[in-house]
Motif scaffolding. Structure first.
Motif, PDB file in Angstrom:
ATOM      1  N   PHE A  36      34.199  55.802  22.821  1.00  0.00           N
ATOM      2  CA  PHE A  36      34.946  57.043  23.014  1.00  0.00           C
ATOM      3  C   PHE A  36      35.522  57.161  24.427  1.00  0.00           C
ATOM      4  O   PHE A  36      36.344  58.040  24.682  1.00  0.00           O
ATOM      5  CB  PHE A  36      34.056  58.252  22.714  1.00  0.00           C
ATOM      6  N   ASN A  37      35.075  56.290  25.358  1.00  0.00           N
ATOM      7  CA  ASN A  37      35.709  56.314  26.678  1.00  0.00           C
ATOM      8  C   ASN A  37      37.033  55.546  26.702  1.00  0.00           C
ATOM      9  O   ASN A  37      37.717  55.515  27.726  1.00  0.00           O
ATOM     10  CB  ASN A  37      34.765  55.773  27.749  1.00  0.00           C
ATOM     11  N   MET A  38      37.373  54.907  25.607  1.00  0.00           N
ATOM     12  CA  MET A  38      38.722  54.377  25.359  1.00  0.00           C
ATOM     13  C   MET A  38      39.115  53.172  26.216  1.00  0.00           C
ATOM     14  O   MET A  38      40.299  52.843  26.313  1.00  0.00           O
ATOM     15  CB  MET A  38      39.770  55.489  25.561  1.00  0.00           C
ATOM     16  N   TRP A  39      38.150  52.458  26.819  1.00  0.00           N
ATOM     17  CA  TRP A  39      38.567  51.365  27.698  1.00  0.00           C
ATOM     18  C   TRP A  39      39.412  50.295  26.989  1.00  0.00           C
ATOM     19  O   TRP A  39      40.337  49.755  27.610  1.00  0.00           O
ATOM     20  CB  TRP A  39      37.349  50.745  28.413  1.00  0.00           C
TER      21      TRP A  39
ATOM     22  N   ASN B 101      29.846  51.099  27.049  1.00  0.00           N
ATOM     23  CA  ASN B 101      30.071  50.149  28.138  1.00  0.00           C
ATOM     24  C   ASN B 101      29.138  48.942  28.088  1.00  0.00           C
ATOM     25  O   ASN B 101      29.040  48.202  29.070  1.00  0.00           O
ATOM     26  CB  ASN B 101      29.883  50.854  29.488  1.00  0.00           C
ATOM     27  N   MET B 102      28.472  48.746  26.981  1.00  0.00           N
ATOM     28  CA  MET B 102      27.406  47.746  26.935  1.00  0.00           C
ATOM     29  C   MET B 102      27.895  46.316  27.145  1.00  0.00           C
ATOM     30  O   MET B 102      27.124  45.441  27.532  1.00  0.00           O
ATOM     31  CB  MET B 102      26.667  47.845  25.607  1.00  0.00           C
TER      32      MET B 102
ATOM     33  N   ASP C 285      30.545  40.499  30.497  1.00  0.00           N
ATOM     34  CA  ASP C 285      31.742  40.214  31.301  1.00  0.00           C
ATOM     35  C   ASP C 285      33.052  40.635  30.636  1.00  0.00           C
ATOM     36  O   ASP C 285      34.060  39.947  30.732  1.00  0.00           O
ATOM     37  CB  ASP C 285      31.786  38.719  31.657  1.00  0.00           C
ATOM     38  N   PHE C 286      33.042  41.772  29.969  1.00  0.00           N
ATOM     39  CA  PHE C 286      34.273  42.357  29.418  1.00  0.00           C
ATOM     40  C   PHE C 286      34.893  43.319  30.437  1.00  0.00           C
ATOM     41  O   PHE C 286      34.285  43.647  31.449  1.00  0.00           O
ATOM     42  CB  PHE C 286      33.976  43.106  28.117  1.00  0.00           C
ATOM     43  N   HIS C 287      36.122  43.781  30.107  1.00  0.00           N
ATOM     44  CA  HIS C 287      36.817  44.781  30.918  1.00  0.00           C
ATOM     45  C   HIS C 287      37.070  44.222  32.322  1.00  0.00           C
ATOM     46  O   HIS C 287      36.553  44.714  33.318  1.00  0.00           O
ATOM     47  CB  HIS C 287      35.997  46.075  30.984  1.00  0.00           C
TER      48      HIS C 287
ATOM     49  N   GLY D 209      40.087  54.014  31.795  1.00  0.00           N
ATOM     50  CA  GLY D 209      40.480  54.168  30.406  1.00  0.00           C
ATOM     51  C   GLY D 209      41.760  54.935  30.148  1.00  0.00           C
ATOM     52  O   GLY D 209      42.010  55.320  29.008  1.00  0.00           O
ATOM     53  N   GLY D 210      42.617  55.117  31.164  1.00  0.00           N
ATOM     54  CA  GLY D 210      43.794  55.943  30.945  1.00  0.00           C
ATOM     55  C   GLY D 210      45.132  55.346  31.319  1.00  0.00           C
ATOM     56  O   GLY D 210      46.166  55.979  31.102  1.00  0.00           O
TER      57      GLY D 210
END
Length: 616
Positions: A80-83, A327-328, A341-343, A537-538
């Motif tokens: 839901f934080n939309m990253w 965010n896991m 190691d995502f995002h 996330g925006g």
């Protein structure tokens, strides 16, 4: 919980229940033919291990709590934080992980392969957002039927306003992603007309005005301060109203109907009015150090207007705590027990933090690849917020050296190129804002990691940047400059406490003279927003709102496929790595990609009810 079932799976549920019932009847018929003559004898058996809907609906305050609980009921496939939707789709972030096939988010970072069924994670997001709305609708009905008798008139009124706030929060996310979504409120729920409610019944403006109307009802009722932390209040509603009006003020989202030539001044004035409410509140302000904003010990500071609350298991004596599962995947490789190691920040984002004489390098920031090296300053200087946002090899990770065992010797080392999982695809940078310091550890670490970091929905500098944006578009350039300078001053003050090791790499100054015109002022506020809100996330939604997504992203795809980084691994060996070459297949198509396709599964459930977004 059974009582929050979303309409999506109703038909499938009926089919599964019929099949299960027939099998159950057949089994009982064989085993007990002498006792029972038909399946009708079993119809009234109460299910075990589920919450009775009648019982749930008779407890309105608990139903409100259940609606709040959905704020953090997400997972990395529906965060839901939309990253993935707001960062991976933009010039700020790469997906990361073990390669382009790790999770199904790769179409988001290239756009050209995005379809109604790929990534399939979109359907999970749609489904769970409507589950959240379902809880809100049921809470509203429960409050209407039982609220006053159990809670009293005043408390019921406030609780109802909170639920309207929550429902609008979830609807805003749906509108951000898909634009064309069915409006299912408590009346639709009462009348059981979910499967007759079309997704194209409302225009973009009509949908946003419905969301705004609910936020306005909440704003008119909610107190400025709530006794319980984490509940919505009047200031949060004002901030969200400003966000909705700002989205609406620029146009419909598609580039043919969005941008400077489509600005609605009346809506921009509403942004000014509601951000003024936030600015006037004594409860909210800039936190003194930018780094503190993203440390768990400051998560409900004066910077936080509304946030999804998360906790450590030690806080609430549960196995997991209220962990942030969205965010896991986003912890750094070999730093966390399950750092996937995502995002991953892009080189373009790092370049955007370059400064010249303390100010942004608007026109030539991306002319050449550059990055700071710890202890080796040169003529290129950087905005201090870079070191709070992006993990860079040779620097401490989130302000701390890492404990590593090299050749059987425990050492304290900075982050190195070894802390990236697939550098040939995604490079060596790592995201910092959504993780705590390593010394604070994970909330949960087997088989996944999770942190107790709150997810900001609205924070103070975000709202003030909305205000600055509206000021530019309504002609108050000096007011916008004042806000931008206040934010830059906070960044200037955010060196000595956490990133003193990078002090000789930093240079940032205020805008000392008046903005010469609206075009320059617009460039300043949009740039400031990117630096201040990076990796939150925006970014894609900002580019879409301004009507510059296709121009910005297609230019980004051309440059990012040529990235190269030179650094050292844990043993001091030189590493030179090219990455980002998959962007050769990337392309953003205007009049199509501004919104995401309606998930195919949703189109399939009730054929003919929903229409697909244009271009897909």
């Amino acid at each position: 919980m059974k009582y929050n079932k979303n309409i999506k799976n109703r038909k499938e549920d009926r089919r599964v229940r019929r099949t299960a019932w027939m099998l159950l009847c057949a089994a009982f018929s064989i085993l007990h033919s002498s006792l029972f003559t038909s399946c009708n004898d079993f119809i009234d058996v109460e299910p075990k291990g589920v919450i009775s809907e009648d019982l749930a609906m008779s407890q309105p305050d608990e139903m409100v709590t259940a609606a709040y609980a959905k704020l953090g009921d997400d997972w990395y496939t529906y965060p839901f934080n939309m990253w993935p939707y707001g960062d991976v789709t933009s010039d700020d972030a790469m997906k990361g992980g073990s390669g382009t096939t790790d999770t199904n988010y790769h179409p988001f970072e290239v756009w050209s392969s995005l379809t109604a069924s790929s990534p399939d994670h979109m359907d999970e997001m749609w489904y769970h957002l409507y589950c959240s709305i379902s809880r809100c609708n049921r809470a509203l009905v429960s409050l209407d039927e039982k609220g006053e008798s159990l809670l009293g008139a005043e408390k019921t009124k406030i609780r109802r306003a909170e639920v309207l706030f929550l429902r609008s929060h979830f609807y805003f996310k749906l509108a951000q992603i898909w634009n064309q979504v069915p409006w299912i409120d408590e009346e639709v729920y009462r009348n059981h007309t979910e499967e007759q409610t079309r997704n194209d019944a409302l225009s973009h403006e009509e949908l946003m005005l419905k969301i705004i109307a609910d936020f306005k009802q909440a704003y008119d009722v909610l107190p400025e301060t709530q006794e319980d932390g984490g509940r919505a209040n009047k200031i949060a509603a004002a901030a969200y109203l400003a966000k909705c009006y700002l989205t609406l003020a620029w146009g419909n989202g598609y580039e043919s109907g969005t941008g400077v030539s489509h600005i609605n001044k009346e809506y921009m004035n509403q942004v000014l009015a509601y951000t003024k409410v936030v600015e006037a509140s004594p409860k909210y302000d800039y936190l003194e150090d930018f780094g503190d904003v993203f440390l768990p010990e400051y998560k409900n500071s004066k910077e936080s207007i509304f946030a999804v609350q998360h906790s450590d298991y030690k806080d609430d004596n549960t196995r997991f705590g209220r962990a942030n599962w969205s965010n896991m995947l986003n912890g750094c490789w070999l730093v966390w027990s399950c750092g996937w190691d995502f995002h991953k920040p892009t080189q373009n984002l790092v370049n955007a933090f370059k400064t010249k004489n303390g100010l942004p390098m608007f026109d030539d920031f991306n002319n050449e690849i550059a990055y700071p090296v710890n202890g080796v300053p040169n003529a290129q200087k950087w905005d201090p917020r870079l070191f709070h946002t992006v993990g860079i090899p040779s620097f401490p990770y989130k302000y701390e050296l890492l404990t590593k065992v090299i050749d059987n010797v425990e050492q304290k080392l900075p982050m190195t190129t070894s802390n990236s999982r697939t550098p040939g695809t995604y490079g060596f940078y790592t995201s910092l804002k959504e993780v705590p310091q390593r010394s604070k550890g994970e909330t949960y670490d087997n088989p996944w990691q999770a942190f107790a970091m709150n997810d900001y929905v609205l924070r103070y500098s975000d709202v003030m940047l909305m205000r600055a944006e509206a000021m530019v578009e309504t002609g108050d350039l000096e007011g916008a400059r004042s806000i931008i300078n206040a934010i830059r001053q906070r960044a200037m003050n955010s060196v000595s406490k956490h990133i003193s090791y990078a002090a000789d790499q930093c240079e940032i100054k205020l805008y000392a003279t008046a903005f010469p015109d609206k075009e320059y002022a617009r460039k300043c506020v949009q740039w400031e927003r990117r630096l201040e809100m990076a990796m939150e996330g925006g970014r894609f939604f900002d580019l879409r709102r301004w009507g510059i997504a296709s121009e910005t992203l297609n230019k980004f795809f051309e440059s990012e496929q040529n990235d190269v980084f030179v650094g050292q691994d844990d043993k001091g060996k030189k590493v030179e790595q090219k990455y980002g070459q998959y962007y050769r297949d990337a392309h953003f198509t205007a009049e199509k990609n501004e919104y995401f396709p309606i998930p195919y599964i949703q189109l399939f459930y009730v054929p003919g009810l929903y229409t697909q977004n244009k271009g897909y």
